[in-house]
Design an enzyme around this catalytic site. Structure first.
Site, PDB file in Angstrom:
ATOM      1  CG  ASP A 196      -1.814   1.181   1.382  1.00 20.73           C
ATOM      2  OD1 ASP A 196      -2.869   1.064   0.644  1.00 20.73           O
ATOM      3  OD2 ASP A 196      -1.518   2.211   1.884  1.00 20.73           O
ATOM      4  CE1 TYR A 210       0.592   7.642   3.371  1.00 24.90           C
ATOM      5  CE2 TYR A 210       1.212   5.718   2.242  1.00 24.90           C
ATOM      6  CZ  TYR A 210       0.237   6.300   2.972  1.00 24.90           C
ATOM      7  OH  TYR A 210      -0.852   5.921   3.291  1.00 24.90           O
ATOM      8  CG  HIS A 250      -4.608   9.742   0.348  1.00 25.76           C
ATOM      9  ND1 HIS A 250      -3.059   9.591   0.460  1.00 25.76           N
ATOM     10  CD2 HIS A 250      -4.865   9.005   1.703  1.00 25.76           C
ATOM     11  CE1 HIS A 250      -2.660   9.101   1.520  1.00 25.76           C
ATOM     12  NE2 HIS A 250      -3.769   8.862   2.278  1.00 25.76           N
TER      13      HIS A 250
END
Length: 295
Positions: free
Chosen positions: A54, A59, A117
């Site tokens: 994932d 990130y 997201h």
């Protein structure tokens, strides 16, 4: 002990998704993720048997994730890769270029699952920043209809760049709005869900719409303090009664209730341990249910 490496759930898109994946929003000692640590963790996880990774551009480590995938030697066809559309990219004209960047970074031609997201849309600034803020430090948001963003997401399926599409951190009213115009229904809603805050109503509603729920942060009790199930005496007591770890208890509780999980760890032994299949009795499931924090 058997492991969940081959356990899957069938999504509404007809594709099979592993019920446990590796979350890659790693916490490190530096502000930016250590690419060597990320690459090594992904490589080890895949070699241990993980087949679901994932990811997300926010990130800031998708290049390292892609390098870890390559270094693992696991064929792409055997993997399930999830990534996400960040809040600054909700304008329909930006959606395809966003996934194209993710594909380049990960070193793949497609993602198995691509999620919006967050429901919030941010202003896209020049110079670019992931978290645009006004002079008071508040997020700079912009009104972009989810219908427009979702139509661009659907185009990614037609283009073969995403096999399945879904959402993350969406509440029922936001999904209901999306469904009014969607030609492809979301296959997944990825939300924070633990025994402490199980989000039962949302999980059951999503299930009624054939939307699978993936639990992110499944081992975290309090994100602000990073208080983890391993430190909870109540979870420790239940887990020790059947000779497993608190993490194994909570992950298997999550899977048995019908959700998938994406725990994160950079420790090899924890990565291995988190894969373990433990069939929890109805009595143990009920005890874990009692961990819910009523707030």
């Amino acid at each position: 002990m058997a492991n969940h490496s081959t356990s899957t759930v069938t999504l509404s898109s007809s594709f099979h998704m592993p019920v446990i994946g590796l979350g890659t929003s790693f916490s490190t000692t530096s502000d930016a993720p250590d690419p060597i640590e990320v690459e090594n963790t992904v490589k080890i996880a895949l070699q241990l048997g993980y087949r679901h990774i994932d990811c997300a551009p926010v990130y800031q480590n998708e290049v390292a994730v892609g390098q870890g995938i390559k270094a693992s030697g696991v064929p792409r066809k055997d993997l399930f890769i999830t990534s996400k559309l960040w809040n600054t990219e909700h304008d329909p004209k930006d959606v395809e270029s966003a996934v194209d960047q993710t594909l380049r970074d990960l070193g793949t031609d497609y993602v198995d699952l691509y999620l919006v997201h967050w429901p919030q849309s941010y202003v896209k600034m020049t110079p670019y920043t992931l978290f645009p803020e006004d002079e008071n430090g508040n997020p700079m948001t912009v009104d972009i209809p989810i219908a427009a963003t979702w139509q661009a997401m659907e185009a990614l399926v037609a283009a073969g760049k995403a096999r399945s599409i879904g959402v993350s951190n969406f509440f029922q009213p936001q999904i209901e709005e999306l469904l009014l115009t969607a030609k492809i229904h979301p296959a997944v809603n990825q939300i924070p869900a633990t025994p402490y805050r199980p989000k039962t109503d949302r999980v059951e509603w999503c299930r009624s719409k054939n939307i699978h729920v993936t639990a992110w942060g499944p081992l975290t009790i309090d994100r602000a303090t990073q208080y983890n199930v391993a430190a909870d005496p109540a979870a420790q007591k239940i887990a020790s009664s059947i000779n497993i770890t608190p993490a194994q208890l909570v992950l298997n509780w999550s899977i048995q209730r019908g959700t998938s999980v994406i725990p994160k760890s950079s420790h090899e032994e924890r990565l291995r341990s988190n894969l373990a299949v433990v069939e929890l009795s109805p009595e143990i499931m009920a005890q874990v249910d009692q961990l819910e924090i009523l707030v």
